[in-house]
Enzyme design. Structure first.
Site, mmCIF file in Angstrom:
data_model
loop_
_atom_site.group_PDB
_atom_site.id
_atom_site.type_symbol
_atom_site.label_atom_id
_atom_site.label_comp_id
_atom_site.label_asym_id
_atom_site.label_seq_id
_atom_site.Cartn_x
_atom_site.Cartn_y
_atom_site.Cartn_z
ATOM 1 N N ARG A 41 -10.558 16.983 6.187
ATOM 2 C CA ARG A 41 -11.147 17.383 4.893
ATOM 3 C C ARG A 41 -12.528 17.992 5.107
ATOM 4 O O ARG A 41 -13.300 17.509 5.938
ATOM 5 C CB ARG A 41 -11.273 16.169 3.964
ATOM 6 C CG ARG A 41 -9.935 15.663 3.490
ATOM 7 C CD ARG A 41 -10.101 14.436 2.598
ATOM 8 N NE ARG A 41 -9.086 13.453 2.927
ATOM 9 C CZ ARG A 41 -9.199 12.153 2.725
ATOM 10 N NH1 ARG A 41 -10.285 11.659 2.166
ATOM 11 N NH2 ARG A 41 -8.225 11.337 3.056
ATOM 12 N N ARG A 87 -2.435 -1.917 -3.578
ATOM 13 C CA ARG A 87 -3.592 -1.040 -3.447
ATOM 14 C C ARG A 87 -3.373 0.140 -4.388
ATOM 15 O O ARG A 87 -2.325 0.794 -4.345
ATOM 16 C CB ARG A 87 -3.679 -0.552 -2.011
ATOM 17 C CG ARG A 87 -4.869 0.314 -1.804
ATOM 18 C CD ARG A 87 -4.977 0.729 -0.387
ATOM 19 N NE ARG A 87 -6.260 1.374 -0.186
ATOM 20 C CZ ARG A 87 -6.696 1.767 0.986
ATOM 21 N NH1 ARG A 87 -5.971 1.552 2.054
ATOM 22 N NH2 ARG A 87 -7.851 2.357 1.110
ATOM 23 N N ASN A 131 0.870 -1.177 0.000
ATOM 24 C CA ASN A 131 0.000 0.000 0.000
ATOM 25 C C ASN A 131 0.907 1.227 0.000
ATOM 26 O O ASN A 131 1.442 1.606 1.039
ATOM 27 C CB ASN A 131 -0.869 -0.067 1.264
ATOM 28 C CG ASN A 131 -1.893 1.029 1.325
ATOM 29 O OD1 ASN A 131 -1.889 1.943 0.495
ATOM 30 N ND2 ASN A 131 -2.759 0.964 2.320
ATOM 31 N N HIS A 190 -12.565 4.232 -0.871
ATOM 32 C CA HIS A 190 -12.744 3.253 0.217
ATOM 33 C C HIS A 190 -13.482 2.014 -0.300
ATOM 34 O O HIS A 190 -14.118 1.293 0.474
ATOM 35 C CB HIS A 190 -13.584 3.816 1.390
ATOM 36 C CG HIS A 190 -12.899 4.856 2.215
ATOM 37 N ND1 HIS A 190 -13.572 5.934 2.744
ATOM 38 C CD2 HIS A 190 -11.621 5.004 2.609
ATOM 39 C CE1 HIS A 190 -12.741 6.682 3.432
ATOM 40 N NE2 HIS A 190 -11.524 6.144 3.350
ATOM 41 N N GLU A 243 -9.478 -4.156 4.968
ATOM 42 C CA GLU A 243 -9.120 -3.907 3.570
ATOM 43 C C GLU A 243 -7.972 -4.806 3.118
ATOM 44 O O GLU A 243 -7.954 -5.288 1.989
ATOM 45 C CB GLU A 243 -8.742 -2.427 3.401
ATOM 46 C CG GLU A 243 -9.955 -1.524 3.490
ATOM 47 C CD GLU A 243 -9.625 -0.100 3.874
ATOM 48 O OE1 GLU A 243 -9.162 0.119 5.014
ATOM 49 O OE2 GLU A 243 -9.829 0.801 3.048
#
Ligand code: ADP
Length: 413
Positions: free
Chosen positions: A238, A90, A9, A179, A387
Site C-alpha cells: 500500500r 474480528r 477472523n 489495527h 491480537e
C-alpha cells in the site's frame, strides 16, 4: 467438560479460526480456509505441531463455517457444539458506533452491515461468518471486536479531514484508524509495565500492513491509518499517504478507472511498487547484496516511519514513556530498527543498546525487550503483539458478564 471459545477472523476470501480451552486459554487447534469462492479452495488445520491440508469446494463463508464445525467435531476437538461458550469475531469497521467490543444482537449486526460501504472487501465475509454462527449456535454469545474501536478516543482535532464538513456529517468521511486490537494489546501491557494508566506511547505496528498510534494518557490520541487502511505509512503493497491529486492525474495519463488506480494503490504500491518486492526478508537480503532500488525502497519506508514518530513526539510534547515496535517487521527487522533509533536519538535523547537490539529474540519470552540504554530519556521496546488474545479476552469478559447477569436474574426471581 472444559469450556471452549472460538475466535473467527474472516477476510474477503478467507476465514481463520482458533479454538481455545478455558480457563488456561490454550489454543487447541487453529485453521485457515483459503480461496473461498474459487475453484482451488482449500483449508489447513494446525494442532500439536501437526498440519493437515485438505482441498474442498468452498463456495461461501457459510460453507467455511460449516467445514470448521465439522472438523472440530470429527477430530474430537469438541465432543458437542454445546462446549462452545462464546465466539469472538474480528470485525474491520465499527464506524462511530463502537468504541469497544460488543455483544452481537440484531441491531449490532445491522450496524455492521451498514458499514459495508466503509469495509467493502471485509464486511460481506464477516457478516456471513456472524450470521452462520448465529444460526448454527443460537444462544451462544457472539462478540464483535472492531479494528477501529480503540481509536474512537481520538479528538475531532485529529480525526477530522479538512474537507467539506458535509462529507463527515453525511458520508462518515473521517479518520477511523485500524489495527486497534494490536494497539490496545500493547497499550494495556505498557500500562501494567509502567504501573501507570496514563502512559504516553508511540506504538509502531509494522507488518505487511503498518500503522503507528500516538497514545496520550493511556488512550489513542492520533493514528496513521484513516478512513481506510490505505492511509499513513508506506506499507508492503500500500502506498500510504499520497497527494490525492495523483488519482485523477494517473486516471487521465494511463487511461485507468478510479477503481483500477485504487486497486494499484492498495496492491501494487508501497515497497512492492518502488522495488518489486514486499516481503521484508527479501528486501533485507537484496539490500545486503547492494541492490540500489531495494535500498531506496527501504529508505522511503524508514523515512515514513520516522516522520510519524516525529509528529507524535511533538503531539506528546516530548513526554514519551516508550516507543514500541511490534508485528512481523517491527519485531524482526534488526537493522531497520537500529537505523530508526539512531536517526531520532539526538532529538529524543535516547541511545541504542546494540547488543539488546541484535539479540532481541532472547527477550521475547519475558516480553521486556528494551533496546535503549538505561540513561535514555524514553525506552524503545520490541514486543510481540497478540491480537487473538485480545479478541479472546474481550469475548470471554463479555460472555462471562452475560452469564453472571443471567445468574443474577435467576437469584432475583
Ligand atoms: P500482517 O499480519 O499484516 O500480514 P505480519 O505482522 O505477519 O503482517 O508481518 C509480515 C511481514 O513481516 C512480512 O512482510 C515479512 O516481510 C516481515 N517479517 C517476518 N519475519 C521477518 C524477519 N525474520 N525479518 C524481517 N522481516 C520479517
Amino acid at each position: 467438560m472444559k469450556e471452549k471459545y472460538l475466535v473467527i477472523n474472516a477476510g474477503s476470501s478467507s476465514l481463520k479460526f482458533s479454538l481455545y480451552d478455558m480457563p488456561e486459554a490454550n489454543e487447541i487447534v487453529n485453521g485457515y480456509v483459503e480461496k473461498i469462492g474459487k475453484e482451488d479452495s482449500f483449508y489447513t488445520l494446525k494442532f500439536n505441531d501437526k498440519k493437515i491440508e485438505k482441498s474442498a469446494r468452498i463456495n461461501t463463508h457459510t460453507d467455511a463455517v460449516q467445514i470448521m464445525l465439522k472438523e472440530l467435531l470429527s477430530n474430537n476437538f469438541i465432543n458437542s457444539i454445546d462446549e462452545i461458550k462464546g465466539i469472538g469475531h474480528r470485525v474491520l469497521h465499527g464506524g462511530e458506533f463502537y468504541s469497544e467490543s460488543t455483544l452481537i444482537d440484531d441491531e449490532v449486526l445491522n450496524n455492521i452491515k451498514s458499514l459495508t460501504k466503509l469495509g467493502p472487501l471485509h464486511h460481506p465475509g464477516e457478516v456471513a461468518g456472524i450470521e452462520s454462527m448465529m444460526e448454527l449456535l443460537p444462544g451462544v454469545p457472539q462478540v464483535a471486536v472492531f479494528d477501529t474501536a480503540f481509536h474512537q478516543t481520538m479528538p475531532a482535532d485529529n480525526y477530522l479531514y479538512a474537507v467539506p464538513y458535509d462529507w463527515y456529517e453525511e458520508n462518515g468521511v473521517r479518520k477511523y484508524g485500524f489495527h486497534g486490537t494490536s494497539h490496545k494489546y500493547i497499550t494495556e501491557f505498557m500500562k501494567n509495565h509502567y504501573r501507570n494508566p496514563n502512559v504516553n506511547l508511540i506504538v509502531c505496528h509494522i507488518g505487511s500492513g503498518a500503522s503507528i498510534s500516538c497514545i496520550k494518557d493511556g488512550k489513542c490520541y492520533d493514528t496513521t491509518m484513516g478512513l481506510t487502511p490505505l492511509d499513513g505509512l508506506v506499507m508492503g503493497t500500500r502506498s500510504g499517504a499520497i497527494d490525492p491529486s495523483i488519482v485523477e492525474y494517473i486516471c487521465k495519463e494511463r487511461n485507468m478507472t478510479v477503481q483500477e488506480v485504487t486497486n494499484a494503490l492498495n496492491k501494487e504500491s508501497g515497497l512492492l511498487g518502488v522495488c518489486g518486492y514486499n516481503d521484508f526478508r527479501d528486501l533485507e537480503e537484496l539490500a545486503a547484496k547492494g541492490n540500489k532500488k531495494v535500498k531506496m525502497a527501504i529508505n522511503v519506508f524508514k523515512n515514513s516511519i520516522i516522520k510519524y514518530i516525529a509528529q507524535y513526539y511533538f503531539e506528546l510534547e516530548g513526554k514519551v514513556d516508550a516507543i514500541v515496535f511490534t508485528a512481523g517487521v517491527g519485531e524482526n527487522a534488526i537493522d531497520l530498527r537500529a537505523d530508526i533509533v539512531n536517526s531520532i536519538s539526538n532529538v529524543m535523547s535516547i541511545t541504542l543498546n546494540k547488543e539488546a537490539n541484535d539479540n532481541i529474540a532472547k527477550f521475547k519470552d519475558i516480553q521486556s525487550g528494551i533496546i535503549t540504554t538505561p540513561n535514555s530519556k524514553c525506552d524503545v521496546i520490541v514486543m510481540p503483539t497478540n491480537e487473538e488474545y485480545m479478541i479472546l479476552k474481550d469475548t470471554l469478559d463479555i460472555s462471562k458478564s452475560l452469564e453472571d447477569g443471567k445468574q443474577l436474574k435467576k437469584v432475583r426471581r
